[in-house]
Structures are given as structure tokens and as C-alpha cells.
Design an enzyme around this catalytic site. Structure first.
Site, short mmCIF file in Angstrom:
data_model
loop_
_atom_site.label_atom_id
_atom_site.label_comp_id
_atom_site.label_asym_id
_atom_site.label_seq_id
_atom_site.Cartn_x
_atom_site.Cartn_y
_atom_site.Cartn_z
N HIS A 183 0.87 -1.18 0.00
CA HIS A 183 0.00 0.00 0.00
C HIS A 183 0.90 1.22 0.00
O HIS A 183 1.71 1.43 0.91
CB HIS A 183 -0.92 0.02 1.23
CG HIS A 183 -1.87 1.18 1.22
ND1 HIS A 183 -3.16 1.10 0.72
CD2 HIS A 183 -1.71 2.47 1.62
CE1 HIS A 183 -3.74 2.27 0.83
NE2 HIS A 183 -2.88 3.12 1.36
N CYS A 184 0.77 2.05 -1.03
CA CYS A 184 1.66 3.21 -1.18
C CYS A 184 1.05 4.42 -0.49
O CYS A 184 0.00 4.93 -0.92
CB CYS A 184 1.88 3.51 -2.66
SG CYS A 184 2.99 4.91 -2.94
#
Length: 293
Positions: free
Chosen positions: A147-148
Site C-alpha cells: 500500500h503506497c
């Protein structure tokens, strides 16, 4: 938990996850977009037009093209379904489970390698191979990479190639403006003999952009190298972090050329959830969990 959906309500409007609509993307995406646009603005207004022995129009045009490409890739990464799996709306009837330690698992064999599938208590399904439940998005995502926080989206099966394109074009963009910014600083020093404190006083925007670009190059360069390596071995960042294939071969490894072809050029699978479809009038998304064992 029950969700009552009126007639005409779309699935994305009642979906329990946290990343279905653009309104849910948070500060990271905003800061990333603003930093790119401000860098472009400072470069075109204060640096490109002030360069000697260059064609300012050409320099600015290339900068604007890079900016547009970056923004397009950023939109694609955030707007495309990363690979969210459907949620089960019924109690699962589970066989072949291992509940000796309070967990549910079953095994599948892929290319001669045995893999364990973990049961997701929130989705009430056995997650597909390479999938993971993202605690930030509250979704199970296929071929989950990470998850960025700088984009506000999961990077996974369906948007990974656009994430790579974003990294590479952003790296090219900051190398480009860093090079011309350094050149402009060099010209200023030769013209007026200005030193560091003089630069801070006379052209702080040029110095600030140079320093910011330098930091961005190191950050983006590291990510680009790491993900290029992962692409070459057909492994996700999540698998690499957890040493998923330690002691066993990677069943998805097809050789460098095959891996690159699969990750970057294979047709994208369709989304497994039609978020534009009309939602059921009454949708149970969280029933009582079936007993273990």
C-alpha cells in the site's frame, strides 16, 4: 453489518472498503500531485526562461510533456481497481481446514510448488494465491505488492505496471529539472560570483528546487531499482519482505524475459468487482462467523 441500498445505488457507494472512490484518497496523493505541479511551475517560471545558450521553449515543452505523462500515470494508478476480490455474503462451508492453532488454511499446488491459502475472516473466503488483506484499504487484493502512502492506493495485480511507469517517468522528470537547475546555479555563480548565502538571498526557489529534486532522485531511484529487480524475478514487495519462497522455488518465475513480459505486457485481467453495477437492495456483508473446527 447490514447495508441497505436504495434502488439505483451503485456498488461503489456501499462497498465496505476504504479506497473505492477518489474522495477517499488521502493526504499522500494530494502532496504527491502538488509537489510535482509546484516543481513544474518553479522550473518553467524561474529557471527555464533564465537559462543561457538554450531554447527556453523546447526546455519548457519537454518539462510539460514529462509532467503530463506523470499525472496520467498517477491517475491510472489511483483510479484503476488494483485487483480487489469479491466479498462473500454467506457463511462459508469450509473443508480441509487446519484449526489446530486456531487458523484456517488449505493448500494448492502451482507449478509443482505447494502453497498455503489463508482464510480471511473479514471476507470469509480463502484468499487467492499472492493475495493479501490490506488493513488500510480494508480489501483483499490479488497479487498484493504494497500500500503506497504517497499515492493512497494499493499497488497490486491491475495497477502495478502503471505504478512502475509513474516511478520511472517521475525519476526522469526530477533528473531533468535537477540537471538544468544545477546548470542555472553554475551560471549565476559565474555571472556574479554569488556563493551559497547569495543564492539563498537572490534565487531561493532555484536552490530549493535543486535540493528537492536531488532528494526525489535518490528516493525514486531506489524504488525504481528495487521494483525493477522484483519485476525481473516475478516477486512482489510483500513476498520479498516475508521471504515467501525461502527454501522453495518461486512457482511464478518464468525467467527474466518471461517475467518482464508477464508483468508489463500481459493483458490486464478484468476487474472482479463491478463497482458501477447496481447494488442489491439489501446486502449482508458481515454475517456471524462460522465456528472454527
Amino acid at each position: 453489518m447490514e447495508i441497505n441500498a436504495a434502488k439505483g445505488t451503485r456498488t461503489y457507494q456501499v462497498w465496505p472498503g476504504n479506497n473505492v472512490t477518489l474522495s477517499s484518497y488521502q493526504r499522500g496523493l494530494f502532496l504527491t500531485s502538488v509537489s510535482i505541479l509546484i516543481s513544474t511551475w518553479i522550473f518553467t517560471i524561474y529557471i527555464a526562461n533564465d537559462l543561457q545558450n538554450t531554447n527556453p521553449t523546447l526546455v519548457i515543452t519537454i518539462c510539460l510533456i514529462l509532467t503530463i505523462v506523470i499525472i496520467v500515470n498517477l491517475i491510472l494508478v489511483t483510479a484503476i481497481d488494483p485487483g480487489i476480490t469479491p466479498r462473500s455474503t454467506q457463511q462459508s462451508s469450509i473443508e480441509d481446514t487446519d484449526s489446530s492453532n486456531g487458523s484456517r488454511r488449505k493448500k494448492v499446488t502451482i507449478n509443482g510448488v505447494q502453497l498455503k491459502l489463508k482464510f480471511c475472516r473479514i471476507y470469509r473466503i480463502f484468499r487467492p494465491p499472492r493475495s493479501c488483506h490490506c488493513t488500510i484499504c480494508d480489501n483483499c487484493v490479488e497479487k498484493f505488492d504494497h500500500h503506497c502512502p504517497w499515492i493512497g492506493q494499493c499497488i497490486a495485480l491491475r495497477n502495478y505496471r502503471f505504478y512502475l511507469a509513474f516511478l520511472i517517468t517521475a525519476l526522469m522528470f526530477f533528473i531533468y529539472i535537477f540537471a538544468f537547475s544545477c546548470w542555472r546555479i553554475h551560471q549565476r555563480v559565474l555571472e556574479s560570483g554569488t556563493r551559497l548565502f547569495g543564492m539563498l538571498r537572490n534565487c531561493p526557489e532555484t536552490l530549493a528546487l535543486t535540493l528537492f529534486s536531488f532528494a526525489a532522485i535518490w528516493f525514486l531511484g531506489g524504488l525504481a531499482i528495487f521494483h525493477s529487480y522484483l519485476t525481473a524475478i516475478n516477486q512482489t514487495a510483500y513476498e520479498n519482505f516475508r521471504n515467501s519462497y525461502e527454501g522453495s522455488p518461486n512457482p511464478y518465475d518464468k525467467g527474466i524475459i518471461g517475467n518482464i513480459t508477464e508483468v508489463l505486457f500481459a493483458p490486464l485481467p478484468p476487474s472482479r468487482v463491478d463497482f458501477r453495477a447496481e447494488a442489491m437492495p439489501r446486502w449482508n456483508v458481515e454475517d456471524e462467523m462460522p465456528p472454527l473446527g
